[in-house]
Scaffold this motif. Structure first.
Motif, PDB file in Angstrom:
ATOM      1  N   GLU A  10       0.828  -1.210   0.000  1.00 41.11           N
ATOM      2  CA  GLU A  10       0.000   0.000   0.000  1.00 41.11           C
ATOM      3  C   GLU A  10       0.856   1.251   0.000  1.00 41.11           C
ATOM      4  O   GLU A  10       0.567   2.215  -0.708  1.00 41.11           O
ATOM      5  CB  GLU A  10      -0.941  -0.012   1.211  1.00 41.11           C
ATOM      6  N   ALA A  16       3.790   1.550  -1.243  1.00 42.54           N
ATOM      7  CA  ALA A  16       4.382   1.693  -2.573  1.00 42.54           C
ATOM      8  C   ALA A  16       3.352   2.208  -3.577  1.00 42.54           C
ATOM      9  O   ALA A  16       3.638   3.082  -4.388  1.00 42.54           O
ATOM     10  CB  ALA A  16       4.948   0.351  -3.032  1.00 42.54           C
ATOM     11  N   MET A  17       2.138   1.668  -3.482  1.00 39.51           N
ATOM     12  CA  MET A  17       1.103   2.121  -4.418  1.00 39.51           C
ATOM     13  C   MET A  17       0.735   3.575  -4.153  1.00 39.51           C
ATOM     14  O   MET A  17       0.524   4.354  -5.074  1.00 39.51           O
ATOM     15  CB  MET A  17      -0.140   1.235  -4.287  1.00 39.51           C
ATOM     16  N   ALA A  18       0.688   3.933  -2.864  1.00 40.08           N
ATOM     17  CA  ALA A  18       0.248   5.283  -2.517  1.00 40.08           C
ATOM     18  C   ALA A  18       1.222   6.352  -3.009  1.00 40.08           C
ATOM     19  O   ALA A  18       0.801   7.466  -3.308  1.00 40.08           O
ATOM     20  CB  ALA A  18       0.058   5.406  -1.002  1.00 40.08           C
ATOM     21  N   GLY A  53       2.681   6.127  -5.762  1.00 37.68           N
ATOM     22  CA  GLY A  53       2.521   6.179  -7.211  1.00 37.68           C
ATOM     23  C   GLY A  53       3.340   5.170  -7.986  1.00 37.68           C
ATOM     24  O   GLY A  53       3.379   5.216  -9.207  1.00 37.68           O
TER      25      GLY A  53
END
Lengths: 388, 262
Positions: free
Chosen positions: A283, A285-287, A289
């Motif tokens: 999460e 890492a995704m947050a 971008g």
């Protein structure tokens, strides 16, 4: 309770420290060699019993081994006569002249004698590549990676199989043998199995059902079949389906078989590592971008592979020893060359086989223990980096 | 929303709000299996507006802000972030995540990277910023959260409060237009809550659009332009802080406030 004691208790309820206690060294029995002995070897009756048992075992085994390999060993001679029991020579240990004479065969197999320098160059190039890649403080490790994964395979292939155009006589892989084959098979297996294993592990955890299904089928199928079967399939079944002129070389088939086999095991090892990474890392890492590939490469895999180093190396060690199974399809790896040499009538003595196997044992032990030690050092280094 | 009356608005000077809508949720619904976790959520957040979202646990407040950067998927309704509607389109999702920073309850820093590397990772790989420049930006934000001297340490060597400030700096390094905070102080030791809240207050001063899920009512009173109270997956009440605390309208709001304000 008397009045006085009661007063005392009340006054002790409130406490203010006026001096700081300075740190003192621990008691002597906790430190030094004696402390170590007490803590590790003699801490309980059970521990004491184990210590004594292992001590006895070592006292029995080590002198025997040293006696066979060194003290009673025969160091010079030209044929079996030297290693036979005689009046002067009562107890016979290892027959080293046999090993010395057959050493080139153990290393190169039947590779043409005039061309063996090519194998030597390959060994040197491989050693350079391995050191460059594994020595973490080496200069220009990016170049090292390029060398190891691109230049080395291509030049080794040309060097070992030959290329008439530049004057290198072609050498059929049937002639390859000994350490050369063992190293080639192990190196290809080790280098290919990790990336393939990672891809399979990611595939197995993919959200796309088809990718997941394919990965699961591959992994479970390969894991469900013995390596010997895979090798048999590759060398016996494959030619039945493919016309002979298209059929790849026997060694190549074995290489592919071993690489795929090892990658299935590696996939499960890597998957265990992936599962150990908390959801928050994904999460996080995704947050910020990162895309899927970036997230995996930069955040998840470095952590997952780190926790799986012991298991990866475990798989590598297993793979390294499994390479001996290629003898079953007629490829002469180190163990097979020793097998052949030990029944040579010229050297047939009661100790020849034992000596040959001892050489094989030492060879495999050195490589496997080397891998194990390197992995330990690597782990220690990585955990030093990010204490949690 | 431009209300500046002392008794009603936040203690902070009300931000000069953009009229542009930063975040818009229209009839958003979400289910976990059969469980209806978000129900007809409608929320419009203007640029530079500071929203505090509170409510009992399980009320869907975290899920709601996690939908805003698509860590969770909504099934029905529209979510538009800065003019970009979130759909299954990966390009749109990437676009939104570049502009929306997020701070988590458990920090979610990358333990294998140093503090500085944590901050430069996304600018380098997502914004394609040169490493040097990314490090300058990172040091700038690390100074703003007051821990530039920790840049070369690993997250595991820092206290919880420091880690959370690094997480805030990491998000800011992407120069986001909107910041989401998901219970940023809930996992901290009590003595570290203040340093993180102070950082967030400063951020609010600087005009960041913020959506904050928190139980820190002091922070809400001080900073929020609006407080949104959620329960059972619905927005029950939303109001300016003064009104929200002084005159809660809904029974559930009253009950909630009576339980957390002692």
């Amino acid at each position: 309770m008397t009045m006085a004691e009661g007063d005392l208790a009340v006054t002790e309820l409130a406490f203010v420290r006026h001096t700081t206690i300075a740190p003192r060294p621990p008691p002597a029995m906790m430190t030094g060699a004696l402390g170590w002995l007490r803590a590790n070897l003699l801490s309980s009756p059970f521990n004491i019993a184990i210590t004594i048992l292992i001590g006895l075992l070592m006292a029995w085994a080590i002198p025997e081994i040293v006696k066979f390999l060194i003290i009673d060993a025969v160091w010079a001679g030209h044929d079996r006569e030297a290693c036979l029991e005689s009046v002067q020579h009562r107890a016979i240990g290892a027959c080293w002249p046999f090993v010395w004479e057959r050493l080139p065969y153990f290393i190169y197999g039947s590779y043409p004698i005039s061309e063996r320098w090519r194998v030597d160059i390959f060994f040197v190039m491989l050693a350079v590549g391995v050191v460059w890649l594994l020595w973490l403080n080496a200069p220009r490790r990016d170049l090292g990676a390029l060398y190891f994964f691109l230049i080395l395979p291509v030049t080794s292939f040309i060097l070992l199989t030959g290329w008439s155009a530049i004057g290198l006589r072609p050498v059929d892989t049937v002639l390859w043998g000994g350490v050369l084959v063992t190293i080639v098979v192990a190196a290809v297996g080790i280098v290919c199995s990790l990336p393939l294993g990672i891809l399979l592990a990611l595939g197995r955890r993919s959200r796309m059902p088809t990718v997941r299904l394919l990965s699961v089928i591959f992994i479970e199928f390969v894991r469900g079949v013995p390596l010997v079967t895979v090798l048999f399939m590759a060398s016996v079944m494959l030619p039945l389906f493919i016309p002979e002129q298209w059929s790849p070389d026997k060694l190549v088939r074995a290489l592919v078989g071993i690489a795929l086999f090892a990658s299935a095991y590696m996939a499960e090892v890597v998957r265990a590592g992936l599962q150990a990474i908390p959801k928050g890392q994904y999460e996080g890492a995704m947050a910020v971008g990162l895309r899927y590939a970036q997230m995996m490469r930069l955040v998840v895999l470095p952590q997952a592979l780190k926790v799986t180093i012991p298991n990866i190396v475990n798989t590598y060690i297993g793979l390294f020893k499994d390479t001996t199974l290629v003898f079953i399809v007629g490829i002469f790896d180190l163990l097979r060359t020793i097998e052949v040499a030990r029944i040579d009538p010229k050297w047939a003595t009661p100790v020849t086989s034992t000596t040959g196997y001892a050489v094989a044992a030492i060879f495999y032990l050195v490589f496997c223990y080397g891998m194990s030690r390197y992995a330990r050092a690597m782990e220690a280094r990585l955990t030093r980096g990010d204490r949690r | 929303m431009n209300d500046s009356s002392d008794s009603h608005g936040s203690l902070l000077k009300p931000a000069k709000l953009n009229t542009a809508v930063a975040v818009e949720l229209v009839d958003v619904n979400k289910w976990y299996g059969d469980f209806h976790v978000l129900r007809d959520i409608n929320l419009k957040v203007l640029g530079k507006e500071r929203i505090v979202i509170c409510g009992p646990s399980g009320s869907g407040k975290s899920t709601m802000i996690r939908c805003i950067n698509r860590l969770e998927e909504h099934q029905v309704g529209r979510i538009v972030i800065d003019g970009v509607e979130l759909t299954a389109d990966l390009k749109k999702i990437d676009e939104v995540r570049r502009e929306v920073g997020m701070v988590f309850q458990h920090f979610n820093l990358f333990p294998h990277l140093t503090v500085l590397e944590n901050c430069t990772l996304a600018p380098i790989w997502v914004r394609k910023m040169p490493k040097k420049e990314a490090e300058e930006v990172a040091l700038h934000y690390l100074s703003r959260v007051k821990i530039p001297e920790q840049a070369n340490k690993y997250p595991g060597q820092l206290s919880g409060g420091q880690q959370q400030r690094v997480a805030i700096a990491r998000a800011l390094c992407m120069n986001p237009k909107i910041m989401l905070f998901d219970e940023p102080t809930s996992a901290l030791d009590p003595e570290m809550v203040k340093e993180v809240l102070d950082t967030m207050v400063e951020l609010a001063h600087d005009g960041m659009t913020m959506l904050v899920v928190t139980h820190e009512m002091g922070f809400a009173r001080q900073v929020a332009d609006r407080i949104v109270f959620m329960d059972e997956g619905q927005i029950v009440e939303a109001n300016i802080p003064g009104e929200f605390f002084a005159h809660p309208q809904h029974e559930r709001t009253k009950l909630f406030l009576s339980q957390i304000l002692h």
